[in-house]
Write a protein that holds these residues in place. Structure first.
Motif, PDB file in Angstrom:
ATOM      1  N   HIS A  21       0.841  -1.201   0.000  1.00 45.39           N
ATOM      2  CA  HIS A  21       0.000   0.000   0.000  1.00 45.39           C
ATOM      3  C   HIS A  21       0.879   1.255   0.000  1.00 45.39           C
ATOM      4  CE1 HIS A  21      -3.717  -2.164   0.734  1.00 45.39           C
ATOM      5  NE2 HIS A  21      -3.115  -2.841   1.702  1.00 45.39           N
ATOM      6  N   ARG A  22       1.914   1.227   0.802  1.00 49.51           N
ATOM      7  CA  ARG A  22       2.845   2.368   0.872  1.00 49.51           C
ATOM      8  C   ARG A  22       3.573   2.540  -0.464  1.00 49.51           C
ATOM      9  NH1 ARG A  22       8.243   2.923   3.770  1.00 49.51           N
ATOM     10  NH2 ARG A  22       8.549   5.162   3.777  1.00 49.51           N
ATOM     11  N   ALA A  23       3.957   1.423  -1.079  1.00 41.09           N
ATOM     12  CA  ALA A  23       4.621   1.471  -2.387  1.00 41.09           C
ATOM     13  C   ALA A  23       3.689   2.090  -3.431  1.00 41.09           C
ATOM     14  CB  ALA A  23       5.060   0.073  -2.811  1.00 41.09           C
ATOM     15  N   PHE A  24       2.420   1.692  -3.399  1.00 45.34           N
ATOM     16  CA  PHE A  24       1.461   2.244  -4.352  1.00 45.34           C
ATOM     17  C   PHE A  24       1.285   3.741  -4.139  1.00 45.34           C
ATOM     18  CE2 PHE A  24      -2.754   3.438  -5.817  1.00 45.34           C
ATOM     19  CZ  PHE A  24      -2.703   2.997  -7.138  1.00 45.34           C
ATOM     20  N   ASP A  25       1.143   4.170  -2.891  1.00 42.11           N
ATOM     21  CA  ASP A  25       1.005   5.600  -2.590  1.00 42.11           C
ATOM     22  C   ASP A  25       2.244   6.372  -3.043  1.00 42.11           C
ATOM     23  OD1 ASP A  25      -1.484   5.120  -1.470  1.00 42.11           O
ATOM     24  OD2 ASP A  25      -0.745   5.141   0.611  1.00 42.11           O
ATOM     25  N   PHE A  26       3.409   5.781  -2.838  1.00 44.63           N
ATOM     26  CA  PHE A  26       4.674   6.395  -3.249  1.00 44.63           C
ATOM     27  C   PHE A  26       4.694   6.594  -4.766  1.00 44.63           C
ATOM     28  CE2 PHE A  26       9.382   5.782  -4.024  1.00 44.63           C
ATOM     29  CZ  PHE A  26       9.787   6.991  -3.482  1.00 44.63           C
ATOM     30  N   MET A  27       4.306   5.552  -5.504  1.00 43.83           N
ATOM     31  CA  MET A  27       4.247   5.658  -6.971  1.00 43.83           C
ATOM     32  C   MET A  27       3.258   6.732  -7.400  1.00 43.83           C
ATOM     33  SD  MET A  27       4.022   1.926  -8.633  1.00 43.83           S
ATOM     34  CE  MET A  27       5.357   0.782  -8.620  1.00 43.83           C
ATOM     35  N   HIS A  28       2.077   6.661  -6.832  1.00 40.80           N
ATOM     36  CA  HIS A  28       1.010   7.584  -7.215  1.00 40.80           C
ATOM     37  C   HIS A  28       1.409   9.038  -6.956  1.00 40.80           C
ATOM     38  CE1 HIS A  28      -3.030   8.858  -8.183  1.00 40.80           C
ATOM     39  NE2 HIS A  28      -3.077   9.533  -7.046  1.00 40.80           N
ATOM     40  N   SER A  29       2.017   9.308  -5.809  1.00 42.22           N
ATOM     41  CA  SER A  29       2.390  10.685  -5.460  1.00 42.22           C
ATOM     42  C   SER A  29       3.500  11.233  -6.356  1.00 42.22           C
ATOM     43  CB  SER A  29       2.811  10.771  -3.994  1.00 42.22           C
ATOM     44  OG  SER A  29       4.039  10.099  -3.782  1.00 42.22           O
ATOM     45  N   ARG A  30       4.278  10.350  -6.958  1.00 47.43           N
ATOM     46  CA  ARG A  30       5.392  10.792  -7.808  1.00 47.43           C
ATOM     47  C   ARG A  30       5.130  10.603  -9.301  1.00 47.43           C
ATOM     48  NH1 ARG A  30       6.753  10.367  -2.940  1.00 47.43           N
ATOM     49  NH2 ARG A  30       8.504  11.267  -1.940  1.00 47.43           N
ATOM     50  N   GLY A  31       3.971  10.048  -9.637  1.00 48.36           N
ATOM     51  CA  GLY A  31       3.602   9.888 -11.047  1.00 48.36           C
ATOM     52  C   GLY A  31       4.472   8.882 -11.792  1.00 48.36           C
ATOM     53  N   ILE A  32       4.873   7.805 -11.110  1.00 46.92           N
ATOM     54  CA  ILE A  32       5.688   6.777 -11.753  1.00 46.92           C
ATOM     55  C   ILE A  32       4.937   5.448 -11.722  1.00 46.92           C
ATOM     56  CG2 ILE A  32       7.900   7.899 -11.288  1.00 46.92           C
ATOM     57  CD1 ILE A  32       8.247   6.042  -8.888  1.00 46.92           C
ATOM     58  N   HIS A  33       5.382   4.506 -12.535  1.00 48.47           N
ATOM     59  CA  HIS A  33       4.681   3.235 -12.662  1.00 48.47           C
ATOM     60  C   HIS A  33       5.546   2.018 -12.356  1.00 48.47           C
ATOM     61  CE1 HIS A  33       1.337   5.425 -14.379  1.00 48.47           C
ATOM     62  NE2 HIS A  33       2.217   6.054 -15.125  1.00 48.47           N
ATOM     63  N   HIS A  34       6.839   2.216 -12.085  1.00 50.43           N
ATOM     64  CA  HIS A  34       7.751   1.110 -11.797  1.00 50.43           C
ATOM     65  C   HIS A  34       8.727   1.518 -10.695  1.00 50.43           C
ATOM     66  CE1 HIS A  34       6.568   0.772 -16.051  1.00 50.43           C
ATOM     67  NE2 HIS A  34       6.427  -0.498 -15.740  1.00 50.43           N
ATOM     68  N   LEU A  35       8.940   0.613  -9.749  1.00 46.39           N
ATOM     69  CA  LEU A  35       9.884   0.873  -8.657  1.00 46.39           C
ATOM     70  C   LEU A  35      10.829  -0.311  -8.496  1.00 46.39           C
ATOM     71  CD1 LEU A  35       7.689   2.347  -5.767  1.00 46.39           C
ATOM     72  CD2 LEU A  35       9.662   3.441  -6.844  1.00 46.39           C
ATOM     73  N   PRO A  36      12.124  -0.083  -8.662  1.00 47.82           N
ATOM     74  CA  PRO A  36      13.073  -1.155  -8.333  1.00 47.82           C
ATOM     75  C   PRO A  36      13.057  -1.421  -6.831  1.00 47.82           C
ATOM     76  CG  PRO A  36      14.077   0.479  -9.766  1.00 47.82           C
ATOM     77  CD  PRO A  36      12.774   1.058  -9.285  1.00 47.82           C
ATOM     78  N   VAL A  37      13.200  -2.683  -6.492  1.00 49.11           N
ATOM     79  CA  VAL A  37      13.252  -3.103  -5.095  1.00 49.11           C
ATOM     80  C   VAL A  37      14.716  -3.415  -4.799  1.00 49.11           C
ATOM     81  CG1 VAL A  37      12.407  -4.743  -3.389  1.00 49.11           C
ATOM     82  CG2 VAL A  37      10.909  -4.031  -5.280  1.00 49.11           C
ATOM     83  N   VAL A  38      15.288  -2.679  -3.854  1.00 44.76           N
ATOM     84  CA  VAL A  38      16.718  -2.766  -3.575  1.00 44.76           C
ATOM     85  C   VAL A  38      16.950  -3.219  -2.143  1.00 44.76           C
ATOM     86  CG1 VAL A  38      18.878  -1.445  -3.474  1.00 44.76           C
ATOM     87  CG2 VAL A  38      17.211  -0.966  -5.272  1.00 44.76           C
ATOM     88  N   GLU A  39      17.882  -4.163  -1.985  1.00 39.08           N
ATOM     89  CA  GLU A  39      18.268  -4.637  -0.658  1.00 39.08           C
ATOM     90  C   GLU A  39      19.782  -4.798  -0.640  1.00 39.08           C
ATOM     91  OE1 GLU A  39      16.448  -7.678   2.487  1.00 39.08           O
ATOM     92  OE2 GLU A  39      16.934  -8.616   0.569  1.00 39.08           O
ATOM     93  N   GLY A  40      20.418  -4.181   0.334  1.00 35.81           N
ATOM     94  CA  GLY A  40      21.868  -4.266   0.438  1.00 35.81           C
ATOM     95  C   GLY A  40      22.592  -3.728  -0.780  1.00 35.81           C
ATOM     96  N   GLY A  41      22.029  -2.691  -1.409  1.00 33.74           N
ATOM     97  CA  GLY A  41      22.659  -2.084  -2.567  1.00 33.74           C
ATOM     98  C   GLY A  41      22.461  -2.844  -3.864  1.00 33.74           C
TER      99      GLY A  41
END
Length: 165
Positions: A21-41
């Motif tokens: 839900h937080r990821a979706f809100d983050f995308m929506h607020s920034r007008g983007i449709h894809h988010l890389p998921v990063v762990e440990g760089g």
């Protein structure tokens, strides 16, 4: 034409523990449709808006980390790859974006199907970097970690007003 001339950077990212839900809100607020998921760089996946909408249909209001909705390892591309190669990867894999990784497998950008369409339509132009500075910029991009929630340097294409009679 190379990917690094058209990729978006710096890249907005999330962690595998981020609630969808937080990821979706983050995308929506920034007008983007894809988010890389990063762990440990390292890029461990990518989540698209469509994935999050499906998760909402399946999980409702439950708190579910994006790690639980990721599908396999991400398809990535290098900064020096040709745009034709990036476009082929998008089509062959039926995906909408490619994380751009340097030789050390660090995230340095992202290129999307929308970027490819804009390039084909002449609406997106290459970053102008003198050849001498290109090597220096590439090495700097490889050393700097990508910051979460940073603003993209890519500016949207200018809209032209319709002519009135």
């Amino acid at each position: 034409m190379r990917v690094d001339q058209y990729m978006n950077w710096p890249v907005l990212t999330i962690t595998p523990q981020t609630d969808f839900h937080r990821a979706f809100d983050f995308m929506h607020s920034r007008g983007i449709h894809h988010l890389p998921v990063v762990e440990g760089g390292r890029v461990v996946g990518i989540v698209a808006e469509r994935d999050l909408l499906l998760a909402a249909a399946n999980f409702g209001s439950a708190e579910v980390p994006v790690a639980d909705i990721l599908r396999g390892p991400p398809v990535c591309v290098s900064p020096d790859a040709q745009l034709k190669r990036a476009a082929m990867l998008l089509v062959i894999n039926h995906i909408g974006s490619l994380p751009v990784l340097n030789r050390r497998k660090e995230l340095v950008g992202i290129i999307t199907e929308t970027d490819i369409f804009k390039i084909a339509a002449g609406m997106l132009h290459a970053h102008r970097v003198p050849k001498k500075k290109a090597k220096k910029a590439a090495s700097k991009a490889g050393r700097k970690p990508v910051k979460s929630e940073a603003k993209s340097k890519r500016k949207p294409a200018k809209k032209t007003a319709a002519k009135r009679n």
